[in-house]
Each structure stands twice: as C-alpha cells, then as structure tokens.
Scaffold this motif. Structure first.
Motif: not given
Length: 312
Positions: A296, A300, A302-308, A310
């Motif tokens: 998972k 996704d 790209e969005n994982v990397k945007k999370s402060e 994780r």
C-alpha cells in the motif's frame, strides 16, 4: 529515513502457536548500540518515526534506560507493538506505553478461552485472570490503541465478536484483521475465508449504522482475505530506501521481509550493507516477491512522502 523499527528482544510473556520466537536463544539489543542508532536516525531526520517490537518490547531489560533516552527527545514519535500481557503498575512499563503515539496490541479472541487457545499454548493456567488484566490494560491506557487480530483455523469464527467487543472502547481507534501466514498447519481453507468475508460485511454494516447515529466506533482494516494464492509483488519498491528494521543484534535490514524468519541471518545476504541498488525503486530482491506489508505504501508513495510523519 522515514521510519525505523527496532526488534528489542526475543523474550515474550506468551507462547503463541503461530510464533517461534519464544523457542530461540534469548537475545536483546545492547542499549549503547540502540542509543547510538536512535540518535543517528533522529539527527538525520527529526520527523522519523520509530517502532519498538520484539518478541515483546515490554520484556526488554533496559526499558527504563530507553524511557530516559526517549524523554530527552521530546518530539520523537514512536509506537509500540505488544501483547499487553504485563503488569502496568510497573512505572517504567506504563510510562513507555503512555508516551507512545500508538500502542498496537494483539487481540486474537473475544473470550478468555478463545484467546488462550491462540496465545497461551502450554500456559493455560490463570488464563482467565490474564485475559481480564489484558482488557483492563487496554481500557486504562491514555494512549491511542490499535488492535491486531491474527485470523486462523482456531479463531476465524470470532472476527465479528472481536469487533463488537472492542469497537466502542474510548481509546481503541482501529482494529486490523489479517490471515495467519507463519504456520501452514493453521492456514485458512476456502470456506473459512468465505466466513471471514461474510463477517466483514456484517462489520461494515454495523459500523456504518453506528457512525450514522453519531456513535464512536473504531475503524477496521482488512488485509488480503482472498483464498487465491497471492501473486508475487512485481511493482516498484520505494520503501527499502527510506525504512529500516534493526534486529536484536543491531543488524539493519531494509524491511521486515528481509529479516530471517527463524531468527538467524545465516548468510547475511539481505543485510543493508550487502544489498546493492537499495535506492533504486526498480530493483527487487528475492524477499520482495512475498511482500504484503509495504504494498500500500508503494502504491501511494508520493502522498506518503508528503506526510510529516509516517509509520511504514
């Protein structure tokens, strides 16, 4: 690194039939080495998340010293994987759990008898008392709790009951169900998968009804309840470049799939220092084909990397 998991010890208070760790020679990570690695990863990225697991991390003999180290880094975020079958009146244990962002606790049965059949193999004495203490421990924690149920031939009829028993606990924010994968003797058969799917549909209906009434209910997460054999992972892997699993010897691996399941890295070929192309998302290793935990995240990323922050 985005996230790091430390397997602190092989020691555990339970004897789960689907686990072999309690049969291993006892090992735990040297505290000075643990401190060195936590400092390194934290200094490289203060937003890096940490996961402490085992065995059971509450059995780690240097837990008090680990607490002191974590208190020095007030913004360090971590979660704990545990069976919670411990005496939480011990200050160092409760402090460790209540400073965590999440406590992920094993919960494999809705009754003492069902739970004991899974987790107290050879330790059946006092299982009712221990199960009651487990429930009290969950309720008493100020931390957010996520429950994890390993579904097997022993408890597959109990999925809905586990959801109903725990979904309204004030601090339980999630309940995850996943099929056992470590013991072929207790793999689910097709009719059992069908039963679990039926129960999950019932859970979805009940959950929707409760939420529509404005009631608090824990989220549910279901993993890979398909009877068909999982196809080997053939996508891109971004996780191995930003995630580490550190075992009780202090050895670093790119993920939990790379660690040796029998507790001994016989050849050392999957250790970080022995892997080439670890930063190449197109490079897959032999252990990647069995991946079920990181799919998972990779889909996704790209969005994982945007999370402060994780947890991977």
């Amino acid at each position: 690194m985005i996230s790091v998991q430390f397997d602190l010890t092989t020691r555990c208070s339970q004897r789960c039939y689907m686990c072999r760790q309690y049969t291993w020679n006892h090992r735990e990570i040297d505290f000075d080495l643990l401190k060195e690695k936590i400092n390194k990863f934290y200094e490289e990225n203060p937003n890096c998340t940490f996961t402490f697991s085992g065995g059971d991390p509450l059995s780690y003999s240097k837990l008090s010293k680990l607490n002191e180290l974590l208190k020095e880094k007030k913004d360090l975020k971590y979660q704990v994987f545990t069976n919670l079958d411990y005496d939480l009146s011990q200050n160092h244990i409760r402090e460790f759990l209540e400073r965590a962002e999440f406590v992920q606790a094993s919960m494999d049965g809705s009754t003492p008898e069902m739970y004991a059949s899974i987790r107290y193999s050879g330790l059946e004495k006092n299982y009712v008392r221990r199960y009651k203490r487990l429930i009290e421990n969950i309720r008493s924690l100020k931390t957010k709790v996520k429950l994890n149920m390993t579904v097997s031939v022993k408890n597959y009829t109990d999925v809905f009951n586990v959801f109903m028993k725990f979904c309204k606990f004030d601090n339980v924010v999630g309940i995850r169900f996943f099929p056992v994968h470590t013991n072929e003797d207790v793999f689910l058969k097709k009719e059992m998968f069908d039963s679990v799917k039926s129960q999950m549909l019932h859970i979805a209906e009940v959950s929707s009804t409760l939420k529509a009434k404005g009631e608090k209910v824990a989220d549910t997460n279901v993993e890979s309840f398909e009877f068909e054999k999982r196809k080997p992972f053939a996508g891109k892997c971004y996780v191995k470049a930003v995630h580490r699993v550190v075992d009780q010897n202090g050895t670093e691996y790119p993920c939990c799939r790379a660690t040796n399941d029998n507790g001994c890295d016989w050849e050392g070929k999957f250790r970080v220092e022995n892997l080439d192309g670890i930063d190449d998302e197109n490079k897959l290793y032999s252990f990647c084909k069995n991946c079920d935990r990181y799919v998972k995240f990779n889909s996704d990323f790209e969005n994982v990397k945007k999370s402060e922050r994780r947890y991977l």
